[in-house]
Each structure stands twice: as structure tokens, then as C-alpha cells.
Design an enzyme around this catalytic site. Structure first.
Site, PDB file in Angstrom:
ATOM      1  N   HIS A 174      25.653-137.690  48.571  1.00 18.65           N
ATOM      2  CA  HIS A 174      24.995-138.620  49.495  1.00 18.65           C
ATOM      3  C   HIS A 174      23.481-138.438  49.534  1.00 18.65           C
ATOM      4  O   HIS A 174      22.796-139.166  50.224  1.00 18.65           O
ATOM      5  CB  HIS A 174      25.545-138.439  50.907  1.00 18.65           C
ATOM      6  CG  HIS A 174      25.150-137.125  51.524  1.00 18.65           C
ATOM      7  ND1 HIS A 174      25.819-135.953  51.272  1.00 18.65           N
ATOM      8  CD2 HIS A 174      24.138-136.801  52.352  1.00 18.65           C
ATOM      9  CE1 HIS A 174      25.240-134.972  51.928  1.00 18.65           C
ATOM     10  NE2 HIS A 174      24.221-135.445  52.591  1.00 18.65           N
TER      11      HIS A 174
HETATM   12  C1  UD1 Z   1      21.968-137.764  56.992  1.00 19.36           C
HETATM   13  C2  UD1 Z   1      20.902-136.668  56.979  1.00 19.36           C
HETATM   14  C3  UD1 Z   1      21.208-135.681  55.863  1.00 19.36           C
HETATM   15  C4  UD1 Z   1      22.613-135.145  55.996  1.00 19.36           C
HETATM   16  C5  UD1 Z   1      23.608-136.298  56.073  1.00 19.36           C
HETATM   17  C6  UD1 Z   1      24.995-135.782  56.334  1.00 19.36           C
HETATM   18  C7  UD1 Z   1      18.584-137.178  57.633  1.00 19.36           C
HETATM   19  C8  UD1 Z   1      17.242-137.482  57.136  1.00 19.36           C
HETATM   20  N1  UD1 Z   1      19.583-137.209  56.721  1.00 19.36           N
HETATM   21  O1  UD1 Z   1      21.873-138.470  55.757  1.00 19.36           O
HETATM   22  O2  UD1 Z   1      20.296-134.594  55.914  1.00 19.36           O
HETATM   23  O3  UD1 Z   1      22.899-134.343  54.882  1.00 19.36           O
HETATM   24  O4  UD1 Z   1      23.238-137.172  57.146  1.00 19.36           O
HETATM   25  O5  UD1 Z   1      25.965-136.703  55.972  1.00 19.36           O
HETATM   26  O6  UD1 Z   1      18.767-136.943  58.798  1.00 19.36           O
HETATM   27  N2  UD1 Z   1      25.833-145.232  57.391  1.00 19.36           N
HETATM   28  C9  UD1 Z   1      26.966-145.904  57.769  1.00 19.36           C
HETATM   29  N3  UD1 Z   1      27.694-145.382  58.812  1.00 19.36           N
HETATM   30  C10 UD1 Z   1      27.332-144.264  59.478  1.00 19.36           C
HETATM   31  C11 UD1 Z   1      26.157-143.597  59.072  1.00 19.36           C
HETATM   32  C12 UD1 Z   1      25.425-144.083  58.024  1.00 19.36           C
HETATM   33  O7  UD1 Z   1      27.334-146.938  57.195  1.00 19.36           O
HETATM   34  O8  UD1 Z   1      28.049-143.839  60.415  1.00 19.36           O
HETATM   35  C13 UD1 Z   1      25.054-145.770  56.227  1.00 19.36           C
HETATM   36  C14 UD1 Z   1      23.933-146.718  56.622  1.00 19.36           C
HETATM   37  O9  UD1 Z   1      23.846-147.711  55.658  1.00 19.36           O
HETATM   38  C15 UD1 Z   1      22.712-145.826  56.523  1.00 19.36           C
HETATM   39  C16 UD1 Z   1      23.060-144.855  55.406  1.00 19.36           C
HETATM   40  O10 UD1 Z   1      24.477-144.659  55.525  1.00 19.36           O
HETATM   41  O11 UD1 Z   1      21.540-146.544  56.264  1.00 19.36           O
HETATM   42  C17 UD1 Z   1      22.352-143.532  55.496  1.00 19.36           C
HETATM   43  O12 UD1 Z   1      22.573-142.908  56.766  1.00 19.36           O
HETATM   44  P1  UD1 Z   1      21.498-141.907  57.411  1.00 19.36           P
HETATM   45  O13 UD1 Z   1      22.054-141.389  58.680  1.00 19.36           O
HETATM   46  O14 UD1 Z   1      20.176-142.530  57.451  1.00 19.36           O
HETATM   47  O15 UD1 Z   1      21.380-140.772  56.349  1.00 19.36           O
HETATM   48  P2  UD1 Z   1      22.478-139.920  55.597  1.00 19.36           P
HETATM   49  O16 UD1 Z   1      22.392-140.259  54.152  1.00 19.36           O
HETATM   50  O17 UD1 Z   1      23.791-140.048  56.266  1.00 19.36           O
HETATM   51  N1  UDP Z   2      33.324-133.388  55.083  1.00 20.14           N
HETATM   52  C1  UDP Z   2      34.437-133.961  55.689  1.00 20.14           C
HETATM   53  N2  UDP Z   2      34.984-135.083  55.131  1.00 20.14           N
HETATM   54  C2  UDP Z   2      34.472-135.664  54.010  1.00 20.14           C
HETATM   55  C3  UDP Z   2      33.348-135.068  53.394  1.00 20.14           C
HETATM   56  C4  UDP Z   2      32.788-133.941  53.958  1.00 20.14           C
HETATM   57  O1  UDP Z   2      34.933-133.442  56.695  1.00 20.14           O
HETATM   58  O2  UDP Z   2      35.014-136.686  53.575  1.00 20.14           O
HETATM   59  C5  UDP Z   2      32.677-132.224  55.714  1.00 20.14           C
HETATM   60  C6  UDP Z   2      32.605-130.979  54.856  1.00 20.14           C
HETATM   61  O3  UDP Z   2      33.709-130.159  55.114  1.00 20.14           O
HETATM   62  C7  UDP Z   2      31.295-130.336  55.322  1.00 20.14           C
HETATM   63  C8  UDP Z   2      30.484-131.452  55.868  1.00 20.14           C
HETATM   64  O4  UDP Z   2      31.343-132.576  55.975  1.00 20.14           O
HETATM   65  O5  UDP Z   2      31.523-129.405  56.369  1.00 20.14           O
HETATM   66  C9  UDP Z   2      29.311-131.746  54.984  1.00 20.14           C
HETATM   67  O6  UDP Z   2      28.669-132.902  55.406  1.00 20.14           O
HETATM   68  P1  UDP Z   2      27.685-133.710  54.497  1.00 20.14           P
HETATM   69  O7  UDP Z   2      27.963-133.421  53.087  1.00 20.14           O
HETATM   70  O8  UDP Z   2      27.747-135.113  54.975  1.00 20.14           O
HETATM   71  O9  UDP Z   2      26.269-133.155  54.945  1.00 20.14           O
HETATM   72  P2  UDP Z   2      25.353-131.915  54.486  1.00 20.14           P
HETATM   73  O10 UDP Z   2      26.138-130.677  54.661  1.00 20.14           O
HETATM   74  O11 UDP Z   2      24.934-132.163  53.080  1.00 20.14           O
HETATM   75  O12 UDP Z   2      24.186-132.009  55.396  1.00 20.14           O
END
Ligand code: UD1
Ligand code: UDP
Length: 439
Positions: free
Chosen positions: A209
Site C-alpha cells: 500500500h
Molecule cells: C495510511 C498511512 C500509512 C499507513 C497506512 C496503513 C499516512 C500518511 N499514511 O496510508 O503510513 O502505513 O495508512 O494502512 O498517514 N481508503 C479507502 N478506505 C479507507 C481508507 C482509505 O478507500 O478506509 C482509500 C482512499 O482512496 C484513500 C486511500 O485509500 O485516498 C489512501 O488512504 P490514506 O489514509 O490517505 O493512506 P494509506 O495509504 O491508507
Molecule cells: N492486516 C490485517 N488484515 C489485512 C492486512 C493487514 O489485519 O488484510 C494487519 C497486519 O496484521 C498488520 C497491520 O494490518 O498488523 C499492518 O497494517 P498496514 O500494512 O496497513 O500498515 P503499516 O504497518 O504498513 O503501517
């Protein structure tokens, strides 16, 4: 004492759950504040259910947006709540925009900040996470640090070791506790049951992601190229909403989804995901949390990045950085699958993130600081003390705490001739070079 916990994304919910639990079993008031950055049921609500923690007291519902927009909305919402609730300390976790917003707001309100998972550095300022975690560290009062290596990052930037607590990572607490529950329960997710994961072999679990991967067509194309070729594996890909959007925009989703050995599913609940991880032959990921979980569960990990703020996993031997290099991904995945000795070495890597008591150590330290009045953030009233920075080579048996007491000093750095060491109280300084502040 009142503790306010700020969270907003999937990994923050998972990693703060053990701390929320620990606070609730002690006689401490707490409020939990959700920024609403993640809002899909699969990215948020399901985790409160699986981790058995209460629904947050507040949800600011910031939703998705640009960094400035999202962070600004969070700051506004968090400020209103903190002014009203007046907590003694605000806890933020990791490196998301919630950490940046929470830390900035709390510091301007003179509320103490505890940064959980402090001190990590990728040294890549193009990553939004690196900016967020550095700002949080600058404003924090207490640092809950997973490993000595991360503590050394903070020492090198001039932070005082007195406020550092090497606690391990709460991901281990969550992992150990919930894997047992998951094993008893079995898979619940319909899409996983339809695939009969229970009886599947050669599983490669894929998650990605990171903006620097999924938003860049060339990188995603390389990664997908590798996935296509690895058709001797069953690739399970719980897809992050960001990744689904970008794969669709690049016109890559349908082709990937139609490959017989690739199974794209919605993001899955924590218990199902832990179970899936534990049954996997290998993990291919750019997730931070998953690099930690893989080494905790003895599963080899290939990380789709060129750097990591979790270098301990690499030096321990459980994680290999493959970037978005197609050949590196394929070669290493096949080595793990076919070369038992290679795979066993990765599986046997020692977990650097502690034994699963991180939440307890964190809350113990907060209670200690509170009882000593160290959470009161005040401007200094006394005339500013002066100190001099010194360097010395030590040729006697003396431990850090005795040196500091005898010299009225604070040790900043310790070198053993080869590398920096963390100046823990009982470290014998004999034969070492130190820098210190003498008051
Ligand atoms: C965010 C965090 C990242 C973390 C990740 C965990 C920041 C800058 N980024 O990234 O550090 O590793 O979460 O997963 O804080 N969206 C949905 N539904 C949701 C949430 C997001 O559809 O519930 C989609 C939207 O199109 C959105 C995109 O995902 O624009 C990105 O979401 P965003 O929360 O901005 O960043 P993440 O990539 O999730
Ligand atoms: N995870 C989950 N379901 C999924 C993918 C990830 O429960 O389908 C959990 C995983 O066990 C881990 C966390 O989500 O603890 C990681 O989140 P993510 O990769 O979104 O964020 P990051 O750790 O990179 O910030």
C-alpha cells in the site's frame, strides 16, 4: 491521571489495542480518539471487534484527502477535544498523519506526549511517514522505543536518554495474544474459507500500500510481473483500498485478478490475517507492521522496499529487501520455497521486538512519570543552568548511572571502538569513549 490515545488507521488500532487494554485494567481514566483516516469497516470497525476494545469515545471523521487537508482537519478536531478533556498525556503511535496532527496539537497545548514506536528512521524524507515520525519525536515527552537500534537513532539526534524507554513493540503483545484466539476459532472470512486456506500449501501472502510503490506504475508493473511468474505458489492478496484504486486506474487489476494462482480478497480481519500469516510459506510486503509480525511468527519476509526503518529484521536474517526488482523477488521467493536450509535460517531469525510485555512496560513508565510530576509541561522558571559538552575515554570499571551521579552529568553517546552503544544504566564504561554534558 487521564490518558488520551489518538489513532486513525488499521495498524494504529492493532498496536494501541494492548495499551488501551492495559490502561483499562488499571485505575486510570482514558479516552480514545479516532481521526477517521481509515473508515471502511474492513480497515477500522472490524479491528475494534477482533481486538475486543471499545468503540472510540470520539471520531473526527476526517476521511481521505491530501496530506495538508487531512492533517489540518485532524488538528482542528483533536484540538477541540483535548481542550475539553484536558488529559495528562496524549499517546500517538508510529508514523501516520494522526501522529503528526496529535503531536503538534498536544505540544502547543502544553500536554505531554508519549510516542509509541519512537525512534524509527528510514532516512528517506520523501516518505510522509518519515516526516511524521521525526516531528512527533521532536515534540514528545516520553519515547517508547522498540529496540536499542531505534534508541540510538534518537541519541544521535540529541534526545535525552532519560526519557527513553526500550519497551519492545506492542505488535508482539497483540500477535501472541490474538494468534491463540485465532487458532481456536479458525478462519471466519468467507473468501478465505471458499479458498480452503486451511488445506492450502505454498502460500505467499502479499500486501502492499506504500505510496512509493503503488502510486508508481513502473514499480507496480515490476512487482506484478514477479507475481505472474511465481505460479507455483498460491498468492493470497488482501488488497488495501489505496492499491485497489491505483491498480484499477493503471488498468492492471483485471489481469491480475484473472490469474488462477492469485487470489485477491478484501482486507481481512486481524484474527484471520494472523492465522493466514502463520500458515504462509513467505510474506511479500511493503507494510511496516507485517515485517515485525513475520519475524515474530517465524515466517520469512521479502520486503518490497529499498530501505526499511526496521533494519533489525534484516540484520537478524528474517527479512530481505527486494525493492520492486522483479528478478530479486522471484529468486528469493523460489529460494524460500525450494531451499529448506535457506528458509530455515530465515525462520530461525531472532525476534528483536521483545517478548510481548511492551504495553505493560509502557503504562508502568507513564505511571512513574505521572507520580513524579514529570508530565507537567512548564516553561523553566529557574535561571537557565549552563553545561559544557565533553568527551572522555574511560579506563576504569564504572557503570553509566554511577558516572552520571559522580560527575553531575548526562551521557549522550557511548562508543565501544566499533559502534555506538545505548547507555543503559548498568553498562560498564571501561574501555569506551563517551560524550557527555556536565552540569
Ligand atoms: C495510511 C498511512 C500509512 C499507513 C497506512 C496503513 C499516512 C500518511 N499514511 O496510508 O503510513 O502505513 O495508512 O494502512 O498517514 N481508503 C479507502 N478506505 C479507507 C481508507 C482509505 O478507500 O478506509 C482509500 C482512499 O482512496 C484513500 C486511500 O485509500 O485516498 C489512501 O488512504 P490514506 O489514509 O490517505 O493512506 P494509506 O495509504 O491508507
Ligand atoms: N492486516 C490485517 N488484515 C489485512 C492486512 C493487514 O489485519 O488484510 C494487519 C497486519 O496484521 C498488520 C497491520 O494490518 O498488523 C499492518 O497494517 P498496514 O500494512 O496497513 O500498515 P503499516 O504497518 O504498513 O503501517
Amino acid at each position: 491521571m487521564k490518558i488520551a490515545t489518538i489513532l486513525g488507521t488499521r495498524p494504529e488500532i492493532i498496536k494501541m489495542a494492548p495499551i488501551i487494554d492495559e490502561i483499562s485494567i488499571r485505575d486510570i481514566n482514558q479516552i480514545v480518539l479516532h481521526t477517521g483516516q481509515h473508515y471502511d469497516k474492513e480497515m477500522s470497525d472490524n479491528f475494534f471487534r477482533d481486538l475486543e476494545i471499545p468503540t472510540p469515545d470520539y471520531n473526527i471523521h476526517v476521511g481521505s484527502g491530501t496530506h495538508g487537508n487531512q492533517t489540518g482537519l485532524m488538528m482542528k478536531g483533536i484540538e477541540e477535544i483535548l481542550i475539553d478533556e484536558k488529559p495528562d498525556i496524549v499517546l500517538v503511535q508510529g508514523d501516520t498523519n494522526a501522529v503528526l496532527a496529535g503531536a503538534l496539537v498536544a505540544s502547543k497545548l502544553h500536554i505531554a506526549i508519549g510516542h509509541v514506536e519512537a525512534g524509527l528512521r528510514s532516512f528517506d524524507m520523501t516518505m510522509p511517514e518519515e516526516v511524521n515520525r521525526r516531528v512527533a519525536d521532536v515534540t514528545s515527552t516520553m519515547y517508547f522505543i522498540p529496540t536499542e537500534q531505534s534508541a540510538i537513532n534518537l541519541l544521535a539526534e540529541g534526545f535525552s536518554r532519560k526519557d527513553m524507554f526500550i519497551t519492545g513493540n506492542t505488535v508482539v503483545d497483540a500477535c501472541f495474544r490474538h494468534l491463540e484466539i485465532a487458532k481456536k476459532r479458525g478462519f471466519e472470512d468467507d473468501s478465505l474459507n471458499d479458498l480452503d486456506i486451511e488445506n492450502m500449501e505454498n502460500i505467499l501472502t502479499l500486501t502492499m500500500h506504500r505510496a512509493e510503490n503503488v502510486d508508481v506504475k513502473e514499480r507496480v508493473t515490476n512487482i506484478i510481473g514477479a507475481i505472474k511468474e511465481l505460479d507455483e505458489m498460491n498468492i493470497i492478496f488482501p488488497i488495501h483500498p489505496r492499491t485497489k484504486n491505483t491498480l484499477e486506474n493503471f488498468g492492471l487489476f483485471d489481469e491480475l485478478n484473472n490469474l488462477p494462482h492469485v487470489h485477491i480478497v478484501k482486507p481481512i480481519g486481524y484474527l484471520d490475517f494472523l492465522l493466514l500469516t502463520s500458515k504462509s510459506t513467505l510474506i511479500l510486503t511493503d507494510s511496516g507492521g507485517l515485517q515485525e509480525e513475520a519475524i515474530t511468527l517465524d515466517i520469512p519476509a521479502l520486503t518490497l522496499r529499498y530501505n526499511t526503518e526496521r533494519p533489525e529484521t534484516v540484520t537478524a536474517g528474517g527479512n530481505i529487501l527486494v525493492g520492486s526488482d522483479k528478478e530479486a523477488i522471484i529468486d528469493n521467493a523460489r529460494k524460500i520455497l525450494y531451499d529448506k536450509e535457506f528458509a530455515d535460517r530465515m525462520k530461525n531469525a531472532q525476534n528483536p521486538y521483545g517478548k510481548g510485555n511492551s504495553a505493560k512496560s509502557t503504562v508502568d513508565a507513564i505511571e512513574k512519570y505521572y507520580s513524579k510530576g514529570l508530565l507537567d509541561i512548564k516553561a523553566p522558571e529557574e535561571v537557565m543552568g549552563s553545561f559544557t559538552r565533553k568527551m572522555a575515554s574511560i579506563h576504569e570499571d564504572i557503570i553509566v548511572s554511577d558516572f552520571e551521579k559522580n560527575e553531575n552529568a548526562l551521557i549522550r553517546m557511548v562508543f565501544d571502538g566499533q559502534k555506538m552503544c545505548f547507555p543503559s544504566d548498568n553498562l560498564n564504561l571501561n574501555g569506551m569513549m563517551i560524550t557527555y554534558d556536565k552540569y
